[in-house]
Design a protein around this motif. Structure first.
Motif, PDB file in Angstrom:
ATOM      1  N   GLY A  53       0.307  55.029  16.394  1.00 22.08           N
ATOM      2  CA  GLY A  53      -0.733  54.109  15.968  1.00 22.08           C
ATOM      3  C   GLY A  53      -0.424  53.482  14.632  1.00 22.08           C
ATOM      4  N   ALA A  54      -1.457  53.309  13.833  1.00 22.13           N
ATOM      5  CA  ALA A  54      -1.322  52.633  12.544  1.00 22.13           C
ATOM      6  C   ALA A  54      -1.388  53.600  11.379  1.00 22.13           C
ATOM      7  CB  ALA A  54      -2.408  51.572  12.401  1.00 22.13           C
ATOM      8  N   GLY A  55      -1.047  54.857  11.623  1.00 18.46           N
ATOM      9  CA  GLY A  55      -1.026  55.819  10.535  1.00 18.46           C
ATOM     10  C   GLY A  55      -2.398  56.006   9.911  1.00 18.46           C
ATOM     11  N   PRO A  56      -2.464  56.067   8.577  1.00 19.67           N
ATOM     12  CA  PRO A  56      -3.757  56.270   7.903  1.00 19.67           C
ATOM     13  C   PRO A  56      -4.755  55.144   8.147  1.00 19.67           C
ATOM     14  CG  PRO A  56      -1.918  56.708   6.416  1.00 19.67           C
ATOM     15  CD  PRO A  56      -1.339  56.065   7.634  1.00 19.67           C
ATOM     16  N   PRO A  74       0.329  49.834  -1.245  1.00 20.73           N
ATOM     17  CA  PRO A  74       0.137  51.214  -0.782  1.00 20.73           C
ATOM     18  C   PRO A  74      -1.255  51.790  -1.043  1.00 20.73           C
ATOM     19  CG  PRO A  74       2.259  50.976  -1.872  1.00 20.73           C
ATOM     20  CD  PRO A  74       1.520  49.689  -2.110  1.00 20.73           C
ATOM     21  N   ARG A  75      -1.873  51.397  -2.143  1.00 23.99           N
ATOM     22  CA  ARG A  75      -3.204  51.897  -2.465  1.00 23.99           C
ATOM     23  C   ARG A  75      -4.208  50.763  -2.658  1.00 23.99           C
ATOM     24  NH1 ARG A  75       0.573  55.091  -3.861  1.00 23.99           N
ATOM     25  NH2 ARG A  75       1.315  53.658  -5.448  1.00 23.99           N
ATOM     26  N   ASP A  76      -3.875  49.606  -2.115  1.00 26.16           N
ATOM     27  CA  ASP A  76      -4.756  48.434  -2.222  1.00 26.16           C
ATOM     28  C   ASP A  76      -5.097  47.974  -0.810  1.00 26.16           C
ATOM     29  OD1 ASP A  76      -6.200  46.309  -3.139  1.00 26.16           O
ATOM     30  OD2 ASP A  76      -4.486  45.152  -3.860  1.00 26.16           O
ATOM     31  N   VAL A  77      -6.024  48.695  -0.173  1.00 27.95           N
ATOM     32  CA  VAL A  77      -6.401  48.449   1.216  1.00 27.95           C
ATOM     33  C   VAL A  77      -7.889  48.115   1.277  1.00 27.95           C
ATOM     34  CG1 VAL A  77      -6.496  49.406   3.546  1.00 27.95           C
ATOM     35  CG2 VAL A  77      -4.604  50.026   2.016  1.00 27.95           C
ATOM     36  N   TRP A  78      -8.223  47.091   2.063  1.00 27.54           N
ATOM     37  CA  TRP A  78      -9.604  46.639   2.188  1.00 27.54           C
ATOM     38  C   TRP A  78      -9.968  46.553   3.663  1.00 27.54           C
ATOM     39  CZ3 TRP A  78     -12.367  44.870  -2.300  1.00 27.54           C
ATOM     40  CH2 TRP A  78     -11.596  44.889  -3.478  1.00 27.54           C
ATOM     41  N   VAL A  90      -7.354  55.092   0.293  1.00 27.68           N
ATOM     42  CA  VAL A  90      -6.282  55.543   1.170  1.00 27.68           C
ATOM     43  C   VAL A  90      -4.962  55.311   0.467  1.00 27.68           C
ATOM     44  CG1 VAL A  90      -6.088  53.314   2.340  1.00 27.68           C
ATOM     45  CG2 VAL A  90      -5.288  55.379   3.491  1.00 27.68           C
ATOM     46  N   ASP A  91      -4.025  56.192   0.694  1.00 28.20           N
ATOM     47  CA  ASP A  91      -2.690  56.074   0.101  1.00 28.20           C
ATOM     48  C   ASP A  91      -1.679  55.954   1.238  1.00 28.20           C
ATOM     49  OD1 ASP A  91      -0.313  56.215  -1.256  1.00 28.20           O
ATOM     50  OD2 ASP A  91      -0.855  57.968  -2.459  1.00 28.20           O
ATOM     51  N   LEU A  92      -1.036  54.801   1.336  1.00 32.78           N
ATOM     52  CA  LEU A  92      -0.070  54.563   2.405  1.00 32.78           C
ATOM     53  C   LEU A  92       1.337  54.986   2.019  1.00 32.78           C
ATOM     54  CD1 LEU A  92      -1.267  51.053   3.663  1.00 32.78           C
ATOM     55  CD2 LEU A  92      -1.899  53.321   4.511  1.00 32.78           C
ATOM     56  N   GLY A  93       1.480  55.593   0.852  1.00 32.52           N
ATOM     57  CA  GLY A  93       2.795  56.063   0.423  1.00 32.52           C
ATOM     58  C   GLY A  93       3.507  55.050  -0.439  1.00 32.52           C
ATOM     59  N   SER A  94       4.803  54.988  -0.298  1.00 32.78           N
ATOM     60  CA  SER A  94       5.622  54.070  -1.097  1.00 32.78           C
ATOM     61  C   SER A  94       5.634  52.684  -0.462  1.00 32.78           C
ATOM     62  CB  SER A  94       7.054  54.600  -1.181  1.00 32.78           C
ATOM     63  OG  SER A  94       7.663  54.553   0.099  1.00 32.78           O
ATOM     64  N   PRO A  95       6.054  51.653  -1.220  1.00 29.88           N
ATOM     65  CA  PRO A  95       6.204  50.316  -0.618  1.00 29.88           C
ATOM     66  C   PRO A  95       7.117  50.329   0.598  1.00 29.88           C
ATOM     67  CG  PRO A  95       6.278  50.153  -3.009  1.00 29.88           C
ATOM     68  CD  PRO A  95       6.273  51.626  -2.683  1.00 29.88           C
ATOM     69  N   ALA A  96       8.150  51.169   0.565  1.00 26.69           N
ATOM     70  CA  ALA A  96       9.051  51.257   1.720  1.00 26.69           C
ATOM     71  C   ALA A  96       8.317  51.793   2.943  1.00 26.69           C
ATOM     72  CB  ALA A  96      10.239  52.149   1.382  1.00 26.69           C
ATOM     73  N   GLU A  97       7.401  52.744   2.723  1.00 26.45           N
ATOM     74  CA  GLU A  97       6.638  53.290   3.846  1.00 26.45           C
ATOM     75  C   GLU A  97       5.652  52.266   4.391  1.00 26.45           C
ATOM     76  OE1 GLU A  97       6.232  58.034   3.151  1.00 26.45           O
ATOM     77  OE2 GLU A  97       5.430  56.778   1.533  1.00 26.45           O
ATOM     78  N   VAL A  98       5.094  51.436   3.502  1.00 25.49           N
ATOM     79  CA  VAL A  98       4.197  50.376   3.955  1.00 25.49           C
ATOM     80  C   VAL A  98       4.967  49.384   4.821  1.00 25.49           C
ATOM     81  CG1 VAL A  98       2.733  48.447   3.226  1.00 25.49           C
ATOM     82  CG2 VAL A  98       2.655  50.602   1.973  1.00 25.49           C
TER      83      VAL A  98
END
Length: 212
Positions: A53-56, A74-78, A90-98
């Protein structure tokens, strides 16, 4: 286990729910953790969201009240509910993980993430409302020639990397400061009932933008 499952997903052999549960349970036990039914189900769900899916982000995509999910970092989600945007924790991790998440979601839709460059280059008008530097990676992926018009709403930096690359490849660029001018003129009309002195405003804008 995660790498093995990821390899299977990429080859189109995604595990069934019961198989995934057994794999997660076995991996947990091998790591010295004995998960109860609730914890095991939550862990399986998290693993499934990450791999399939879409992870977090999946929890909001599954929420029928959410109409849009926006990721700026990574931490700027709306998320948008009832026409209102709200920042979520929510923390999506590093920019590479995003980026990896974006690549995987694009692949699930049968697309490539870098297809955006070729797509925008073949239309007549492109409107970019991305924040500062968000479109910089796209600038490097543009084809050798573009013919359309780019309305680049961002005006700091000026020009943006996308705007500069677009112009070098033969396209027409309308910078954010031009749109700001006409937006201001319309606001004058709405607030005063008089036609704005666009020529004078334009001259003042150009003067203000001349390097000291």
């Amino acid at each position: 286990m995660r790498d093995a499952l990821r390899d299977r997903v990429q080859t189109g052999a995604a595990p069934r729910d019961d198989e995934l549960t057994r794999l997660v349970d076995a991996a947990s036990r091998a790591g010295g953790a004995l998960l109860g039914p609730v914890a095991l189900a939550e862990t399986v769900r998290a693993v499934a969201d990450e791999l399939l899916g879409a992870g977090p982000l999946q929890r909001w995509l599954d929420d029928p009240a959410v109409t849009d999910v926006l990721v700026n970092g990574p931490r700027d989600v709306w998320v948008e509910r009832a026409g209102r945007l709200a920042h979520v924790d929510v923390d999506l991790g590093s920019p590479a993980e995003v980026r990896a998440l974006a690549v995987r979601l694009a692949a699930a839709a049968g697309r490539r993430l870098d297809d955006a460059a070729s797509e925008v280059a073949r239309v007549d008008v492109v409107v970019s409302t991305l924040p500062a530097h968000a479109a910089d990676p796209l600038a490097d992926l543009l084809p050798e020639a573009v013919a359309g018009v780019l309305l680049d709403v961002c005006y700091d930096p000026r020009p943006t990397a996308l705007g500069a690359a677009w112009a070098r490849r033969g396209g027409t660029v309308v910078g954010g400061e031009r749109m700001l001018l006409h937006q201001a003129a319309e606001q004058v009309r709405l607030m005063t009932g008089h036609v704005a002195p666009v020529a004078a405003m334009d001259e003042a804008l150009r003067s203000a933008l001349v390097p000291a």
